[in-house]
Design a protein around this motif. Structure first.
Motif, PDB file in Angstrom:
ATOM      1  N   ALA A  94      37.994  18.021  -6.892  1.00  0.00           N
ATOM      2  CA  ALA A  94      36.915  18.171  -5.911  1.00  0.00           C
ATOM      3  C   ALA A  94      35.572  18.343  -6.601  1.00  0.00           C
ATOM      4  O   ALA A  94      34.562  17.748  -6.176  1.00  0.00           O
ATOM      5  CB  ALA A  94      37.204  19.361  -5.000  1.00  0.00           C
ATOM      6  N   TYR A  95      35.549  19.150  -7.660  1.00  0.00           N
ATOM      7  CA  TYR A  95      34.298  19.350  -8.394  1.00  0.00           C
ATOM      8  C   TYR A  95      33.831  18.047  -9.049  1.00  0.00           C
ATOM      9  O   TYR A  95      32.631  17.749  -9.088  1.00  0.00           O
ATOM     10  CB  TYR A  95      34.480  20.435  -9.458  1.00  0.00           C
ATOM     11  N   GLY A  96      34.774  17.246  -9.533  1.00  0.00           N
ATOM     12  CA  GLY A  96      34.419  15.956 -10.118  1.00  0.00           C
ATOM     13  C   GLY A  96      33.761  15.044  -9.100  1.00  0.00           C
ATOM     14  O   GLY A  96      32.768  14.363  -9.397  1.00  0.00           O
ATOM     15  N   VAL A  97      34.294  15.023  -7.876  1.00  0.00           N
ATOM     16  CA  VAL A  97      33.694  14.201  -6.816  1.00  0.00           C
ATOM     17  C   VAL A  97      32.275  14.675  -6.522  1.00  0.00           C
ATOM     18  O   VAL A  97      31.336  13.871  -6.415  1.00  0.00           O
ATOM     19  CB  VAL A  97      34.564  14.253  -5.541  1.00  0.00           C
ATOM     20  N   ALA A  98      32.092  15.997  -6.389  1.00  0.00           N
ATOM     21  CA  ALA A  98      30.766  16.539  -6.093  1.00  0.00           C
ATOM     22  C   ALA A  98      29.775  16.233  -7.219  1.00  0.00           C
ATOM     23  O   ALA A  98      28.611  15.883  -6.965  1.00  0.00           O
ATOM     24  CB  ALA A  98      30.853  18.050  -5.865  1.00  0.00           C
ATOM     25  N   HIS A 102      23.998  20.087  -1.365  1.00  0.00           N
ATOM     26  CA  HIS A 102      23.868  19.451  -2.674  1.00  0.00           C
ATOM     27  C   HIS A 102      22.467  19.562  -3.273  1.00  0.00           C
ATOM     28  O   HIS A 102      22.268  19.181  -4.435  1.00  0.00           O
ATOM     29  CB  HIS A 102      24.264  17.976  -2.560  1.00  0.00           C
ATOM     30  N   ALA A 103      21.500  20.057  -2.526  1.00  0.00           N
ATOM     31  CA  ALA A 103      20.115  20.067  -2.998  1.00  0.00           C
ATOM     32  C   ALA A 103      19.919  20.963  -4.213  1.00  0.00           C
ATOM     33  O   ALA A 103      19.146  20.630  -5.119  1.00  0.00           O
ATOM     34  CB  ALA A 103      19.187  20.502  -1.865  1.00  0.00           C
ATOM     35  N   THR A 159      25.265  23.893   6.069  1.00  0.00           N
ATOM     36  CA  THR A 159      25.346  25.078   5.210  1.00  0.00           C
ATOM     37  C   THR A 159      24.556  24.797   3.946  1.00  0.00           C
ATOM     38  O   THR A 159      24.623  23.692   3.395  1.00  0.00           O
ATOM     39  CB  THR A 159      26.810  25.397   4.843  1.00  0.00           C
ATOM     40  N   THR A 160      23.801  25.792   3.487  1.00  0.00           N
ATOM     41  CA  THR A 160      23.038  25.660   2.250  1.00  0.00           C
ATOM     42  C   THR A 160      23.773  26.375   1.128  1.00  0.00           C
ATOM     43  O   THR A 160      24.109  27.564   1.259  1.00  0.00           O
ATOM     44  CB  THR A 160      21.626  26.257   2.397  1.00  0.00           C
ATOM     45  N   PHE A 161      24.029  25.671   0.048  1.00  0.00           N
ATOM     46  CA  PHE A 161      24.629  26.272  -1.141  1.00  0.00           C
ATOM     47  C   PHE A 161      23.509  26.694  -2.080  1.00  0.00           C
ATOM     48  O   PHE A 161      22.700  25.863  -2.507  1.00  0.00           O
ATOM     49  CB  PHE A 161      25.559  25.276  -1.824  1.00  0.00           C
ATOM     50  N   VAL A 162      23.443  27.984  -2.387  1.00  0.00           N
ATOM     51  CA  VAL A 162      22.432  28.533  -3.295  1.00  0.00           C
ATOM     52  C   VAL A 162      23.095  28.737  -4.656  1.00  0.00           C
ATOM     53  O   VAL A 162      23.923  29.642  -4.808  1.00  0.00           O
ATOM     54  CB  VAL A 162      21.875  29.870  -2.777  1.00  0.00           C
ATOM     55  N   PRO A 163      22.804  27.895  -5.647  1.00  0.00           N
ATOM     56  CA  PRO A 163      23.472  28.035  -6.943  1.00  0.00           C
ATOM     57  C   PRO A 163      23.055  29.319  -7.664  1.00  0.00           C
ATOM     58  O   PRO A 163      22.029  29.937  -7.350  1.00  0.00           O
ATOM     59  CB  PRO A 163      22.991  26.800  -7.725  1.00  0.00           C
TER      60      PRO A 163
END
Length: 709
Positions: free
Chosen positions: A429-433, A470-471, A679-683
């Protein structure tokens, strides 16, 4: 009757049909209601009507309450890409049957001996010619052979042709032969659509003009039929408000104009996103912005500087080679310039012959959709990967109306990615992202370099259902320090429709050298263009004030491409030639750092656009704008286990509800900020804060941006 300004500022609704979701927004003052429903490809109006009525019932409104209905759609684009338009014939000047095959004789890949050029929309068997000829000045060299046109009409009727494009040599200079041909065809073939190149693209460059006319004819029966059905069903349901269509150039136009020129709708959805990003940039005081719109099927990237998205008069659709200019079908229409790639939530991932993970451009769309939708999809998509990584709450996807099946997503990833490469499910999954993020980052880099821009100087404005997920990672890859996620980002393009002006642009090709500048002719050209544009815009704008922009496309004599120069709003006179030379040399020097002293300059084309100011749509204040150092800590509503690539395991991160972050509450990544539509992903390394306009602002630690809000 045309709506008044007060009507336009009432209760407004916007609908954007995408490849996967149809987005619906109702706005009244500062209150906004949104809905995402799955697109219904076989009958697109079903998702529009049903979703709209559901949302209106939910908000206690009736169709009669609306003052404005705005619509954007990718139907025209999809019809061209999927070759699902009408059976179309082309009528050209005798001797020019093969214009679509010859093109401009350029090759997008000079050294590929197996190059595949875009397939014309009209096969050679359906291209016909008639004797006639007009020169570049508009003088008739050979009268139109009416008998040949009538004979051809009989043949076209026998073949069951549904739409006809007429593209004669130099018809932009004198459209009389095309107009007379249409009159004959309509008399002989009632009900058949006829597109004239002199109306849809009155410019020189024969290949582009013919290609644009053919594309308009190809989609006109489909779009006219769809828009007619939509209009009739809306009326049947009690809607009485005006219906406007979003155009590729960033303006709104009337239903009837859209039915005549549906080719102007090819990039209507993405244009709405660029309008939204421009609006947000103005509110945030950001002068350099990268608009990032990632939906279910594609990702769109647009550079916006000084609150102006880059515009163009040329566009390519259905490119045979991604990123390569010249590999698609050329269209000469007003368009907001952007790069679009097959990278959306529904983009399908697989392992290629070199054992690499690849993502897109194929999409699962809405039927069957990603594997996690539980609608029959079996191949893994970006949405499936985000779900397995823990970034999406399966119970709250699309406001809980489309619960996701994580088990199906895991199975699809294991079968198509993990198994062939020997990877665990989370790593697959991480590879796809990572691949889809790198695809988008590479597209952004190329887009910026081609325009001489430094990508790291920009701020990302992210919207669309998948973009906030993904931003943050995209910003890391591009070295960008700030990401802004506006309110209602999941339906951002539809919100952008509500910020767009009613507008129309007209172009004329009339060659004129500055050394022999004819002010009277130039003023006549401008007056004709204004009259044509005003007729279209006034149909929707009533007596509202209009903003006018005039431009000339100029070059040194002998060059192959033009530079855009602004024309004055006043009458042109003998002094105007000197002023235009000075303006051209300023623009030329800015582009090429030099001019050619003493060289002759010529004007090839003229454009004029009229637009209303459009509703302000300013968002209500939701934070006091204080710096993060003075902000209180935001309260999470829960936690979620998120895949951590650094450790190869999972870690618990806080989840915040977007609506509870108002009042200058700060948060630190890694974290998730959830809302109904996205949903916002905040790294890790980013801090987040909702600003005074309701936008979620993410700043990368150590860049100084976090202290500059």
């Amino acid at each position: 009757m045309s709506p008044s300004a007060s009507d336009i500022e009432g209760i407004r609704l916007a609908v954007d049909i995408g490849g996967t979701f149809t987005d619906i927004v109702i706005e009244h003052g500062g209150d906004t209601a949104t809905r995402k429903v799955l697109t219904t490809p076989r009958a697109p109006e079903r998702a529009v009507i049903d979703g709209t009525l559901e949302l209106m019932a939910e908000t206690g409104l009736s169709p009669a309450d609306l003052s404005l209905f705005i619509h954007g759609t990718t139907l025209a684009t999809n019809a061209i890409i999927e070759r699902k338009g009408a059976q179309t014939a082309l009528i050209a000047t005798e001797g020019f049957r093969d214009t679509l095959d010859i093109g401009d004789e350029s090759r997008f890949d000079q050294y590929d001996i197996f190059i595949e050029k875009p397939v014309p929309l009209v096969p050679r068997a359906l291209r016909f010619t008639v004797p006639e000829r007009v020169d570049a000045r508009g003088d008739v060299l050979l009268p139109l052979d009416e008998t040949a046109v009538r004979r051809l009409a009989t043949e076209l009727g026998r073949r069951g042709i549904a739409s006809i494009a007429v593209a004669y040599m130099h018809a932009y200079a004198n459209p009389a032969h095309e107009q007379w041909t249409r009159a004959i065809l309509q008399a002989e073939l009632p009900g058949v659509s006829v597109t004239l190149s002199s109306e849809v693209c009155p410019e020189l460059r024969e290949y582009e003009r013919t290609s644009t006319a053919v594309a308009n004819a190809y989609v006109q029966p489909l779009m006219a039929g769809y828009l007619g059905r939509l209009r009739d069903e809306l009326a049947e349901k009690g809607f009485r408000c005006p219906l406007y269509l979003m155009t590729s150039g960033g303006g709104l136009t009337t239903l009837e104009t859209a039915r005549r020129f549906p080719i102007r709708l090819v990039e209507s959805g993405p244009a709405g996103g660029a309008i939204l990003a421009t609006h947000i940039a103005g509110l945030a005081g950001e002068s350099k912005v990268l608009s990032f719109d990632m939906g279910g099927t594609t990702a769109k990237i647009c550079l916006i500087e000084d609150m102006k998205p880059q515009a163009s008069r040329s566009f390519e659709v259905d490119r045979a080679a991604r990123f390569l200019k010249g590999s698609g079908l050329p269209l000469r229409i007003p368009v907001i310039e952007m790069v679009e790639i097959g990278a959306g939530g529904g983009s399908i991932a697989h392992v290629d012959a070199m054992r690499r993970i690849t993502v897109g451009p194929e999409s699962a769309g809405s039927e069957p959709g990603p594997a996690s939708y539980g609608r029959g999809g079996t191949h893994p998509t970006v949405t499936d990967a985000d779900l397995v990584l823990g970034r999406i709450d399966p119970a709250r996807f699309a406001a809980g109306r489309l619960p996701l099946e994580e088990r199906a997503a895991r199975q699809a990833l294991d079968t198509d990615i993990g198994g062939p490469l020997g990877l665990t499910t989370p790593v697959a999954a991480y590879g796809v992202a990572e691949i889809v993020d790198e695809n988008m980052a590479n597209a952004a880099r190329v887009h910026a370099v081609e325009r001489g821009r430094i990508i790291a100087d920009h701020t990302i404005i992210a919207f669309g259902g998948a973009a906030p997920l993904h931003a943050g990672r995209l910003a890391e890859k591009l070295g960008i320090a700030r990401v802004i996620v506006p309110r209602n980002a999941g339906v951002g393009s539809a919100v952008g429709f509500l910020r767009a002006p009613i507008a129309f642009e007209v172009v004329r090709s009339r060659h004129m050298r500055l050394a022999a500048f004819d002010a009277a002719l130039a003023n006549r050209i401008v007056a004709e263009m204004r009259a044509e544009a005003e007729e279209v815009v006034r149909a929707g704008a009533g007596e509202r004030p209009l903003e006018e922009v005039r431009q000339a496309f100029m070059r040194y004599v002998g060059q192959g491409h033009e530079v855009v120069v602004a024309l004055p709003r006043s009458e042109l006179d003998a002094q105007s030639a000197r002023n235009l030379r000075a303006a051209f040399e300023r623009e030329y020097a800015q582009l090429f750092s030099r001019i050619i002293p003493g060289a002759e300059i010529e004007i090839l084309s003229w454009t004029l656009s009229l637009a209303t100011a459009g509703p302000s749509g300013a968002a209500p204040a939701t934070a006091d704008g204080a710096a993060p150092g003075g902000a209180s800590a935001a309260e999470p509503v829960g936690t979620r286990m998120l895949y951590d690539p650094a450790s190869g395991g999972t870690r618990e991160v806080k989840v915040y509800w977007r609506a509870s972050l108002a009042g200058c509450k700060a948060l630190a990544g890694p974290a998730l900020v959830a809302e109904n539509d996205t949903t916002t992903f905040v790294p890790a390394g980013f801090t987040g804060l909702v600003d005074r306009n309701g936008a979620l602002v993410l700043d990368r630690a150590g860049t100084g941006k976090e202290d500059a809000q």
